[in-house]
Design a protein around this motif. Structure first.
Motif, PDB file in Angstrom:
ATOM      1  N   GLN A 193       0.857  -1.176   0.000  1.00 56.37           N
ATOM      2  CA  GLN A 193       0.000   0.000   0.000  1.00 56.37           C
ATOM      3  C   GLN A 193       0.898   1.233   0.000  1.00 56.37           C
ATOM      4  O   GLN A 193       1.495   1.581   1.017  1.00 56.37           O
ATOM      5  CB  GLN A 193      -0.898  -0.030   1.252  1.00 56.37           C
ATOM      6  CG  GLN A 193      -1.975   1.013   1.281  1.00 56.37           C
ATOM      7  CD  GLN A 193      -3.093   0.741   0.293  1.00 56.37           C
ATOM      8  OE1 GLN A 193      -3.362  -0.395  -0.053  1.00 56.37           O
ATOM      9  NE2 GLN A 193      -3.743   1.783  -0.156  1.00 56.37           N
ATOM     10  N   LEU A 203      -3.591  14.816  -4.027  1.00 54.89           N
ATOM     11  CA  LEU A 203      -4.942  15.338  -4.120  1.00 54.89           C
ATOM     12  C   LEU A 203      -5.797  14.755  -3.002  1.00 54.89           C
ATOM     13  O   LEU A 203      -5.546  13.658  -2.511  1.00 54.89           O
ATOM     14  CB  LEU A 203      -5.577  14.963  -5.469  1.00 54.89           C
ATOM     15  CG  LEU A 203      -4.768  15.295  -6.725  1.00 54.89           C
ATOM     16  CD1 LEU A 203      -3.949  14.085  -7.183  1.00 54.89           C
ATOM     17  CD2 LEU A 203      -5.688  15.753  -7.852  1.00 54.89           C
ATOM     18  N   TYR A 235      -9.879  13.891  -2.285  1.00 54.22           N
ATOM     19  CA  TYR A 235     -11.209  13.733  -2.850  1.00 54.22           C
ATOM     20  C   TYR A 235     -12.190  13.416  -1.727  1.00 54.22           C
ATOM     21  O   TYR A 235     -11.849  12.780  -0.735  1.00 54.22           O
ATOM     22  CB  TYR A 235     -11.246  12.595  -3.877  1.00 54.22           C
ATOM     23  CG  TYR A 235     -10.716  12.948  -5.238  1.00 54.22           C
ATOM     24  CD1 TYR A 235      -9.342  12.956  -5.501  1.00 54.22           C
ATOM     25  CD2 TYR A 235     -11.580  13.266  -6.278  1.00 54.22           C
ATOM     26  CE1 TYR A 235      -8.852  13.280  -6.750  1.00 54.22           C
ATOM     27  CE2 TYR A 235     -11.096  13.592  -7.545  1.00 54.22           C
ATOM     28  CZ  TYR A 235      -9.733  13.590  -7.764  1.00 54.22           C
ATOM     29  OH  TYR A 235      -9.257  13.915  -9.003  1.00 54.22           O
ATOM     30  N   LYS A 258     -15.995  11.694  -0.952  1.00 53.18           N
ATOM     31  CA  LYS A 258     -16.910  10.743  -1.594  1.00 53.18           C
ATOM     32  C   LYS A 258     -18.096  10.444  -0.698  1.00 53.18           C
ATOM     33  O   LYS A 258     -17.934  10.080   0.470  1.00 53.18           O
ATOM     34  CB  LYS A 258     -16.159   9.449  -1.930  1.00 53.18           C
ATOM     35  CG  LYS A 258     -16.990   8.431  -2.702  1.00 53.18           C
ATOM     36  CD  LYS A 258     -16.204   7.175  -2.993  1.00 53.18           C
ATOM     37  CE  LYS A 258     -17.033   6.180  -3.790  1.00 53.18           C
ATOM     38  NZ  LYS A 258     -18.250   5.748  -3.070  1.00 53.18           N
ATOM     39  N   PRO A 260     -15.985   9.998  -6.483  1.00 49.77           N
ATOM     40  CA  PRO A 260     -15.230  10.993  -5.713  1.00 49.77           C
ATOM     41  C   PRO A 260     -15.306  12.372  -6.361  1.00 49.77           C
ATOM     42  O   PRO A 260     -15.337  12.502  -7.586  1.00 49.77           O
ATOM     43  CB  PRO A 260     -13.796  10.458  -5.761  1.00 49.77           C
ATOM     44  CG  PRO A 260     -13.900   9.033  -6.184  1.00 49.77           C
ATOM     45  CD  PRO A 260     -15.111   8.949  -7.043  1.00 49.77           C
ATOM     46  N   PHE A 268     -10.619  10.597   0.558  1.00 49.59           N
ATOM     47  CA  PHE A 268      -9.501   9.829   0.027  1.00 49.59           C
ATOM     48  C   PHE A 268      -8.367  10.775  -0.332  1.00 49.59           C
ATOM     49  O   PHE A 268      -8.592  11.803  -0.957  1.00 49.59           O
ATOM     50  CB  PHE A 268      -9.912   9.085  -1.248  1.00 49.59           C
ATOM     51  CG  PHE A 268     -10.841   7.937  -1.026  1.00 49.59           C
ATOM     52  CD1 PHE A 268     -12.220   8.120  -1.122  1.00 49.59           C
ATOM     53  CD2 PHE A 268     -10.356   6.673  -0.740  1.00 49.59           C
ATOM     54  CE1 PHE A 268     -13.086   7.055  -0.925  1.00 49.59           C
ATOM     55  CE2 PHE A 268     -11.218   5.601  -0.546  1.00 49.59           C
ATOM     56  CZ  PHE A 268     -12.587   5.803  -0.641  1.00 49.59           C
ATOM     57  N   TYR A 281      -3.457   7.466 -10.585  1.00 49.41           N
ATOM     58  CA  TYR A 281      -3.698   7.863  -9.207  1.00 49.41           C
ATOM     59  C   TYR A 281      -3.593   6.635  -8.306  1.00 49.41           C
ATOM     60  O   TYR A 281      -4.181   5.593  -8.568  1.00 49.41           O
ATOM     61  CB  TYR A 281      -5.106   8.427  -9.047  1.00 49.41           C
ATOM     62  CG  TYR A 281      -5.294   9.859  -9.531  1.00 49.41           C
ATOM     63  CD1 TYR A 281      -4.535  10.404 -10.553  1.00 49.41           C
ATOM     64  CD2 TYR A 281      -6.267  10.660  -8.959  1.00 49.41           C
ATOM     65  CE1 TYR A 281      -4.725  11.710 -10.975  1.00 49.41           C
ATOM     66  CE2 TYR A 281      -6.484  11.967  -9.377  1.00 49.41           C
ATOM     67  CZ  TYR A 281      -5.704  12.482 -10.394  1.00 49.41           C
ATOM     68  OH  TYR A 281      -5.896  13.768 -10.812  1.00 49.41           O
ATOM     69  N   PHE A 330      -4.662   5.662  -4.625  1.00 49.09           N
ATOM     70  CA  PHE A 330      -5.533   6.155  -3.567  1.00 49.09           C
ATOM     71  C   PHE A 330      -5.225   5.490  -2.233  1.00 49.09           C
ATOM     72  O   PHE A 330      -4.820   4.323  -2.170  1.00 49.09           O
ATOM     73  CB  PHE A 330      -7.001   5.873  -3.903  1.00 49.09           C
ATOM     74  CG  PHE A 330      -7.581   6.799  -4.932  1.00 49.09           C
ATOM     75  CD1 PHE A 330      -7.508   6.500  -6.281  1.00 49.09           C
ATOM     76  CD2 PHE A 330      -8.209   7.974  -4.546  1.00 49.09           C
ATOM     77  CE1 PHE A 330      -8.038   7.359  -7.226  1.00 49.09           C
ATOM     78  CE2 PHE A 330      -8.747   8.832  -5.486  1.00 49.09           C
ATOM     79  CZ  PHE A 330      -8.664   8.523  -6.829  1.00 49.09           C
ATOM     80  N   GLY A 331      -5.453   6.245  -1.177  1.00 50.14           N
ATOM     81  CA  GLY A 331      -5.456   5.662   0.148  1.00 50.14           C
ATOM     82  C   GLY A 331      -6.772   4.933   0.373  1.00 50.14           C
ATOM     83  O   GLY A 331      -7.649   4.912  -0.487  1.00 50.14           O
ATOM     84  N   THR A 332      -6.921   4.342   1.529  1.00 53.83           N
ATOM     85  CA  THR A 332      -8.105   3.537   1.835  1.00 53.83           C
ATOM     86  C   THR A 332      -9.271   4.367   2.340  1.00 53.83           C
ATOM     87  O   THR A 332     -10.353   3.850   2.526  1.00 53.83           O
ATOM     88  CB  THR A 332      -7.783   2.456   2.871  1.00 53.83           C
ATOM     89  OG1 THR A 332      -7.100   3.064   3.958  1.00 53.83           O
ATOM     90  CG2 THR A 332      -6.924   1.368   2.264  1.00 53.83           C
TER      91      THR A 332
END
Lengths: 112, 116
Positions: A2, A34, A36, A38, A44, A89, A100, A102-104
């Protein structure tokens, strides 16, 4: 592996207070970040971004801070509003690509 | 501006059937679109990059024969889940690059696929 991590799955904040959402990354090639927002069953929505040449970017109630040496960024929302309740996110990319990572996500709940 | 429309928003299908999901950029041309998948309480995982007029680029572990991507025009990309199985049930989201410098990706509203 991750590459982008949001270690807090959830956060509750009282209305009017500051919300701080954190994000860590491992890949030193990332140079653009960035945030986002959601809502359930929706895509998002872009909030704010920051380039690695900066350490802070502000847009209204939202401020993103970047600490490159720590490979850490955070999103500050102040004052927090009930409408801010959503999943946030962070995402990271390397300039010139649009892949991109993304984190969780962190679920923010702003209590009225 | 930079609106991305995704259709349908939800679909239920039987195991073994195929499902097509459309992603349209409504007010801009997108030479590149991206397809993501999200499992409950997990991150958005990039499945593939859809390039107008050429073959899609799939991420490692994504079966290209299972998830067919077509980017026939500058405003439309489609994802077809072929011979769907219950494990394909997920939330699929497309995004498009507006093509202006560091413009962020704009995302569609996603499609909730349930395979019974």
């Amino acid at each position: 592996d991750q590459q982008v991590k949001q270690n807090s799955p959830s956060l509750s904040v009282q209305e009017g207070r500051i919300s701080i959402l954190n994000c860590d990354y491992t890949n030193s090639m990332f140079d653009y970040f960035l945030w986002y927002k959601k809502y359930p069953a929706e895509g998002p929505t872009f909030l704010i971004s920051i380039s690695s040449i900066k350490d802070k970017n502000e847009d209204g109630r939202f401020t993103v801070f970047l600490n490159k040496s720590a490979k850490h960024l955070s999103l500050h929302i102040v004052p927090s509003q009930p409408g801010d309740s959503a999943v946030y996110f962070c995402a990271a990319i390397t300039s010139g690509t649009y892949k991109y990572i993304f984190g969780t996500g962190t679920r923010l709940k702003v209590l009225a | 501006g930079a609106v991305v429309s995704q259709h349908p928003s939800w679909v239920i299908c039987k195991s073994g059937t195929s499902v097509k999901i459309e992603c349209r950029s409504l007010d801009f041309q997108a030479t590149t679109m991206f397809w993501y998948r999200q499992f409950p309480k997990q991150s958005l995982m990039l499945m593939a990059t859809s390039n107008e007029g050429s073959k899609a680029t799939y991420e490692q572990g994504v079966e290209k024969d299972k998830f067919l991507i077509n980017h026939a025009s500058l405003t439309l990309s489609t994802l077809t889940v072929t011979s769907a199985h219950p494990e394909d049930s997920s939330f699929y989201i497309c995004s498009a690059y507006p093509g202006q410098g560091d413009s962020p990706l704009h995302f569609g509203n996603g499609t909730r696929l349930t395979v019974t």
